[in-house]
Scaffold this active site. Structure first.
Site, mmCIF file in Angstrom:
data_model
loop_
_atom_site.group_PDB
_atom_site.id
_atom_site.type_symbol
_atom_site.label_atom_id
_atom_site.label_comp_id
_atom_site.label_asym_id
_atom_site.label_seq_id
_atom_site.Cartn_x
_atom_site.Cartn_y
_atom_site.Cartn_z
ATOM 1 N N GLY A 210 0.796 -1.204 0.000
ATOM 2 C CA GLY A 210 0.000 0.000 0.000
ATOM 3 C C GLY A 210 0.835 1.263 0.000
ATOM 4 N N GLU A 252 4.326 10.818 -13.800
ATOM 5 C CA GLU A 252 3.383 10.744 -14.930
ATOM 6 C C GLU A 252 2.007 10.559 -14.316
ATOM 7 O OE1 GLU A 252 0.849 10.238 -17.389
ATOM 8 O OE2 GLU A 252 1.434 8.124 -17.321
ATOM 9 N N GLY A 254 -2.370 12.220 -13.961
ATOM 10 C CA GLY A 254 -3.667 12.109 -14.621
ATOM 11 C C GLY A 254 -3.816 13.027 -15.817
#
Length: 486
Positions: A210, A252, A254
């Site tokens: 996570g 990189e 949205g």
């Protein structure tokens, strides 16, 4: 023999061998059916610290390996990807919901990424510099040491290997943290692949986990560069942590990419292009066409054609059926997409088709005459939704397209390609495609976004990759000791 033959990898992480992760394991769930298809090992921050130390120790010998040997390893990796394409496509369909053509595209592009990376070790790695002193002066590029790669769920193969392959080729060790939802096709597959290709133990490790594992990867002292692909929100956090620890972060992120449709195009052909840009991989692509900006004289006809096309598209299980759209990755993503659709309709958009779902299968949706204040216009959708917004002039559409905080990809459909190129020059964006939709990727081309879409081109092509995964060192050589006045 299959890459993931047998059960040795089940419930394990890859540390150069299959090992128990301190976080135990979690179930890999098939989105199309809800079935558990395997157990996936889970790493902890402690595992990351151990892996970083192993990687740092192993990297020195790997960097000293001849460039021919490193090139050969990357060529073998590319060949193994092609030889095991059916197996990898199967995992992509089951774990990531990828339809067969998109699986083909991922495997092909991954192989090309490895083949392109195999050329990097043979590139010139420095240059002679002029100097006013009686000495030889030059700059050389050296591996950074250990690279951390954090990859997302949506295109788990390409978005991992485009950083992993060049970083390895240039003499670095790599720690890969795949999204836990796609830790098989985006993690275990690469562990088996690079072991079979000849990457030495410890040089490449896979650590599913996570956000705590991602943070541990960034702050580990041995990790000097982090390549992150994911949401803008998460990317801001990665960049902030990296900055605090003086690490280079290649982000990189949205997109809310516009497809501009000028009035001189064939509406039916344009709608077909636009449909591919929005609905490929159920819209779960950062470059997806998120805003269809269509000239007011053809906007309604374009939206109607788009709706008529996508109403016919089959949606279902890509592993067991021939479908055009597979499932969304999980219920959280589905609910977010549905909320964007319903709130946009409330804001004044016309629901022309779609807007419904069955489990994780969301019907392809077209929204007509979407106002600029609607959430589906303003936000990244990351789902199978095409918002159509009319415009009246080139000046207006340039302002609309440039009016987003994102700047990843842009498509312009027009019969006047030079006017299209001029229009593109007015819109800040990392990628431009004249007479094509927004989703394009090639291993030989620079890739990256501007603004909220990232920190520019840090992938694709030798220049970007060498810049991303090496350090520049200045070196001078004198034939004898100089005489100083002290």
């Amino acid at each position: 023999m299959a890459l993931l033959d047998g059960n040795s990898w089940h419930g394990k992480i890859w540390t150069g061998r299959w090992s128990d992760g301190s976080g135990g394991h979690h179930d890999a769930v098939e989105p199309a059916t809800g079935q558990v298809i395997a157990a996936v090992g889970r790493a902890t921050p402690g595992d990351v610290a151990d892996a970083a130390r192993r990687a740092s120790a192993a990297q020195k010998d790997w960097a000293a390996t001849s460039f021919e040997q490193r090139a050969a390893v990357l060529r073998r990796a590319g060949a193994l990807l092609e030889e095991n394409a059916d197996e990898i496509k199967g995992w992509l369909a089951r774990e990531a919901g990828a339809i067969a053509p998109f699986g083909d595209f991922q495997v092909h592009t991954c192989a090309q990424e490895c083949y392109e990376a195999s050329a990097l070790p043979g590139h010139p790695y420095g240059e002679l510099l002029r100097t006013g002193e009686p000495r030889l002066s030059f700059a050389r590029r050296l591996p950074v040491g250990v690279v951390g790669v954090i990859a997302p769920f949506n295109v788990p193969t390409i978005l991992a290997v485009r950083a992993v392959a060049p970083a390895l080729a240039l003499g670095n060790a790599v720690l890969l943290k795949p999204d836990p939802r796609t830790a098989i096709c985006g993690g275990a597959v690469f562990a088996a692949l690079f072991e079979a290709a000849g990457v030495p133990e410890g040089v490449f490790q896979v650590l599913p986990g996570g956000a705590d594992v991602g943070e541990a990867l960034i702050v580990a002292p041995e990790v000097r560069v982090v390549a992150f692909t994911g949401s803008t929100r998460a990317g801001r956090a990665v960049g902030a942590i990296a900055g605090q620890h003086l690490k280079r972060a290649h982000l990189e992120l949205g997109g809310n990419s516009a497809l501009i449709v000028m009035p001189d195009v064939d509406v039916e052909k344009a709608a077909a292009v636009g449909a591919w840009g929005t609905f490929l991989n159920s819209g779960q692509i950062c470059m997806a066409t998120s805003r269809h900006l269509v000239h007011e004289s053809i906007a309604d006809a374009y939206a109607e054609s788009l709706a008529a096309r996508v109403e016919k598209l089959p949606v279902g299980d890509p592993y067991r059926e021939q479908v055009a759209l597979g499932p969304l990755i999980d219920a959280g993503q589905r609910d977010r997409v549905h909320d964007l659709v319903t709130t946009s309709v409330t804001a004044g958009a016309a629901l022309l088709t779609g807007g419904t779902y069955d489990d994780l299968f969301y019907r392809p949706t077209v929204l007509g005459r979407v106002p600029q204040q609607a959430p589906a216009y303003q936000q990244e959708i990351f789902g199978p939704v095409a918002p159509v917004t009319p415009f009246g002039s080139a000046d207006e559409v340039a302002a609309l397209a440039a009016g987003s905080e994102y700047g990843l990809s842009l498509g312009i459909l027009t019969d006047d390609v030079y006017a299209g190129l001029e229009l593109a020059g007015r819109i800040p964006t990392g990628l431009v495609h004249i007479n094509d939709q927004t989703v394009n990727d090639e291993a030989v081309a620079p890739f990256g976004g501007l603004g909220a879409s990232g920190t520019g081109s840090r992938a694709g092509g030798p220049a970007a990759n060498i810049e991303a995964f090496t350090e520049t060192q200045w070196v001078t050589l004198r034939g004898s000791l100089p005489v100083y006045p002290f």
